[in-house]
Design a protein around this motif. Structure first.
Motif, short mmCIF file in Angstrom:
data_model
loop_
_atom_site.label_atom_id
_atom_site.label_comp_id
_atom_site.label_asym_id
_atom_site.label_seq_id
_atom_site.Cartn_x
_atom_site.Cartn_y
_atom_site.Cartn_z
N GLY A 3 9.31 13.88 -0.28
CA GLY A 3 10.51 13.25 -0.79
C GLY A 3 10.16 12.43 -2.01
N ARG A 4 10.50 11.15 -1.99
CA ARG A 4 10.19 10.27 -3.11
C ARG A 4 8.89 9.50 -2.88
NH1 ARG A 4 15.46 6.80 -4.44
NH2 ARG A 4 14.06 6.16 -6.14
N SER A 5 8.28 9.72 -1.72
CA SER A 5 7.06 9.00 -1.38
C SER A 5 5.83 9.87 -1.62
CB SER A 5 7.10 8.56 0.09
OG SER A 5 8.21 7.74 0.34
N GLU A 6 4.73 9.22 -1.93
CA GLU A 6 3.49 9.95 -2.12
C GLU A 6 2.50 9.58 -1.03
OE1 GLU A 6 1.43 8.93 -5.68
OE2 GLU A 6 1.34 6.80 -5.23
N ARG A 7 1.58 10.46 -0.78
CA ARG A 7 0.48 10.17 0.12
C ARG A 7 -0.76 10.87 -0.39
NH1 ARG A 7 2.05 13.46 5.69
NH2 ARG A 7 2.10 15.56 4.79
N TYR A 8 -1.89 10.50 0.17
CA TYR A 8 -3.17 11.01 -0.30
C TYR A 8 -3.82 11.85 0.79
CZ TYR A 8 -2.25 7.28 -3.58
OH TYR A 8 -1.64 6.46 -4.51
N ILE A 9 -4.36 12.99 0.40
CA ILE A 9 -5.02 13.89 1.35
C ILE A 9 -6.53 13.71 1.20
CG2 ILE A 9 -5.32 16.28 2.07
CD1 ILE A 9 -2.63 16.89 0.77
N LEU A 10 -7.18 13.37 2.30
CA LEU A 10 -8.61 13.12 2.30
C LEU A 10 -9.29 14.25 3.08
CD1 LEU A 10 -7.28 10.35 1.67
CD2 LEU A 10 -9.21 9.28 2.82
N ALA A 11 -9.97 15.11 2.35
CA ALA A 11 -10.64 16.25 2.98
C ALA A 11 -11.74 15.77 3.93
CB ALA A 11 -11.22 17.16 1.90
N LYS A 12 -12.10 16.63 4.86
CA LYS A 12 -13.08 16.26 5.88
C LYS A 12 -14.49 16.15 5.29
CE LYS A 12 -13.63 21.07 7.38
NZ LYS A 12 -13.48 22.01 8.53
N ASN A 13 -15.28 15.27 5.92
CA ASN A 13 -16.70 15.09 5.55
C ASN A 13 -16.89 14.85 4.05
OD1 ASN A 13 -17.60 15.57 8.25
ND2 ASN A 13 -17.37 17.78 7.89
N THR A 14 -16.08 13.95 3.50
CA THR A 14 -16.11 13.72 2.05
C THR A 14 -16.01 12.23 1.76
OG1 THR A 14 -14.94 15.82 1.75
CG2 THR A 14 -15.03 14.34 -0.15
N ASN A 15 -16.67 11.81 0.69
CA ASN A 15 -16.53 10.45 0.18
C ASN A 15 -15.42 10.40 -0.86
OD1 ASN A 15 -18.63 9.04 1.58
ND2 ASN A 15 -20.12 10.11 0.29
N PHE A 16 -14.57 9.38 -0.77
CA PHE A 16 -13.51 9.19 -1.75
C PHE A 16 -13.57 7.77 -2.31
CE2 PHE A 16 -11.99 12.52 1.04
CZ PHE A 16 -11.51 13.47 0.16
N ILE A 17 -13.27 7.67 -3.58
CA ILE A 17 -13.24 6.37 -4.25
C ILE A 17 -11.78 6.00 -4.53
CG2 ILE A 17 -13.91 5.05 -6.29
CD1 ILE A 17 -16.22 5.66 -4.44
N PHE A 18 -11.40 4.79 -4.14
CA PHE A 18 -10.06 4.27 -4.41
C PHE A 18 -10.19 2.96 -5.18
CE2 PHE A 18 -9.05 7.17 -1.05
CZ PHE A 18 -7.74 7.56 -1.26
N THR A 19 -9.50 2.86 -6.30
CA THR A 19 -9.46 1.62 -7.08
C THR A 19 -8.02 1.12 -7.10
OG1 THR A 19 -11.33 2.29 -8.46
CG2 THR A 19 -9.91 0.54 -9.31
N PHE A 20 -7.83 -0.12 -6.65
CA PHE A 20 -6.50 -0.72 -6.57
C PHE A 20 -6.37 -1.81 -7.62
CE2 PHE A 20 -7.76 0.72 -2.37
CZ PHE A 20 -6.68 1.50 -1.98
N THR A 21 -5.29 -1.77 -8.38
CA THR A 21 -5.00 -2.80 -9.36
C THR A 21 -3.56 -3.26 -9.16
OG1 THR A 21 -6.48 -1.73 -10.95
CG2 THR A 21 -5.00 -3.43 -11.81
N GLY A 22 -3.39 -4.49 -8.71
CA GLY A 22 -2.06 -5.02 -8.45
C GLY A 22 -1.46 -5.66 -9.69
N ARG A 23 -0.23 -5.33 -9.99
CA ARG A 23 0.46 -5.90 -11.15
C ARG A 23 1.29 -7.12 -10.79
NH1 ARG A 23 -2.63 -4.15 -15.06
NH2 ARG A 23 -2.54 -1.91 -15.42
N LEU A 24 1.71 -7.20 -9.54
CA LEU A 24 2.52 -8.33 -9.08
C LEU A 24 1.97 -8.82 -7.75
CD1 LEU A 24 6.10 -6.88 -9.74
CD2 LEU A 24 4.90 -8.58 -11.14
N SER A 25 2.24 -10.08 -7.43
CA SER A 25 1.79 -10.64 -6.16
C SER A 25 2.50 -9.95 -5.00
CB SER A 25 2.09 -12.14 -6.11
OG SER A 25 1.40 -12.82 -7.13
N GLY A 26 1.75 -9.74 -3.92
CA GLY A 26 2.35 -9.16 -2.72
C GLY A 26 1.32 -8.43 -1.89
N TRP A 27 1.78 -7.62 -0.96
CA TRP A 27 0.93 -6.83 -0.08
C TRP A 27 1.33 -5.37 -0.16
CZ3 TRP A 27 2.53 -11.69 1.07
CH2 TRP A 27 1.58 -12.61 1.54
N ARG A 28 0.38 -4.52 0.14
CA ARG A 28 0.70 -3.12 0.40
C ARG A 28 -0.24 -2.60 1.47
NH1 ARG A 28 2.69 1.58 -3.73
NH2 ARG A 28 3.84 2.68 -2.13
#
Length: 291
Positions: A70-95
């Protein structure tokens, strides 16, 4: 091991508690506004999905595959794999991000908290002389402990502690510090209140421990939750300073069942948990962003 999450080398330790062998029920990452934080996720033999929950203007940079539902996204993490995620927040809050293996009810949560940096001041004092003679301390060693304490709050709570003035010396010739006890502590507190003139949010005083022994160390005391000053033995590690400052921000002691926590008697790994971090933020910033 269902999934393993860790920060990349050199990144601040902002996690709650990953538990033994990397088993995760909740991971928590503090991220300053506009400053990226990077983590690594290692999957097991299953394919995983990571789905954002809640609204936060947070940019996610990753090598994982994205898909849209729909309008939402999600991430697919393949098995037995290392993934790098970098988060940069533009506004105060939580996710929050649900982490679930494909076609499984198991779930772990990664929570990203984004806040602007807050600044607090502190002044440090050393009992330099009294009837029992000068205290033995090293200025460089104490400054090193103070820097570690500053870094602890910076990386986990995003609070920048700034030292006001130099390492101040206090003299109490009228107090016999060889006679510790409740009466001594009461007199000591009153004497400190009269001697400290530096205006700061918090005051840290280095002296003998409450047992009157200079060879034990790892002792500290805060005169009431929310107090503006605390007492730390000259031989205590930096984590004792962080522990006592935690009391000044209304954190209570934990028992020995939480050995990795700063507020435990052991404070072995020197972490705050998510509840403590949010308590600290609510005290330091009385109006935190709505979740």
């Amino acid at each position: 091991m269902p999934i393993f999450i860790r920060e990349t080398v050199g990144a601040p330790d902002g996690f709650d508690d990953l538990g033994e062998e990397g088993r995760i029920s909740l991971a928590y990452q503090m991220t300053p506004v506009d400053e990226p934080r990077t983590i690594q996720i290692r999957t097991d033999h299953r394919e995983w999905r990571m789905t954002p929950r809640g609204f936060l203007n947070c940019i996610v940079d990753t090598d994982a595959k994205r898909e849209f539902v729909g309008r939402s996204e999600r991430y697919i993490l393949a098995k037995n794999t290392n993934f790098i995620f970098t988060f940069t927040g533009r506004l105060s809050g939580w996710r929050d991000f649900d982490l679930a293996p494909d076609q499984s009810g198991d779930r772990g949560i990664l929570s990203i908290a984004v806040h602007p940096e807050k600044q607090k001041s502190y002044a440090a004092f050393v009992i330099a002389a009294d009837k029992s003679g000068p205290i033995e301390f090293g200025s460089a060693g104490i400054h090193g402990k103070l820097k570690e304490f500053e870094a602890c709050f910076k990386r986990q709570v995003n609070v920048n502690f700034v030292q006001k003035g130099q390492l101040n010396e206090l003299e109490f010739p009228e107090l016999d510090m060889r006679r510790p006890g409740p009466l001594f502590l009461s007199q000591f507190r009153a004497a400190i209140e009269q001697k400290i003139g530096t205006v700061a949010d918090r005051h840290i005083v280095f002296a003998w421990n409450v047992e009157g022994k200079v060879d034990v160390g790892d002792q500290g005391m805060t005169f009431g939750y929310g107090a503006r000053y605390c007492y730390v033995d000259q031989f205590s590690p930096w984590s004792t300073i962080a522990h006592e400052i935690g009391h000044t921000f209304h954190l209570s002691d934990l028992d020995g069942r939480h050995p990795k926590n700063i507020m435990s008697p052991i404070h072995g790994v020197n972490r705050f948990n998510m509840t403590q971090i949010e308590t600290l933020r609510s005290v330091i910033d009385p109006q935190p962003p709505s979740r």
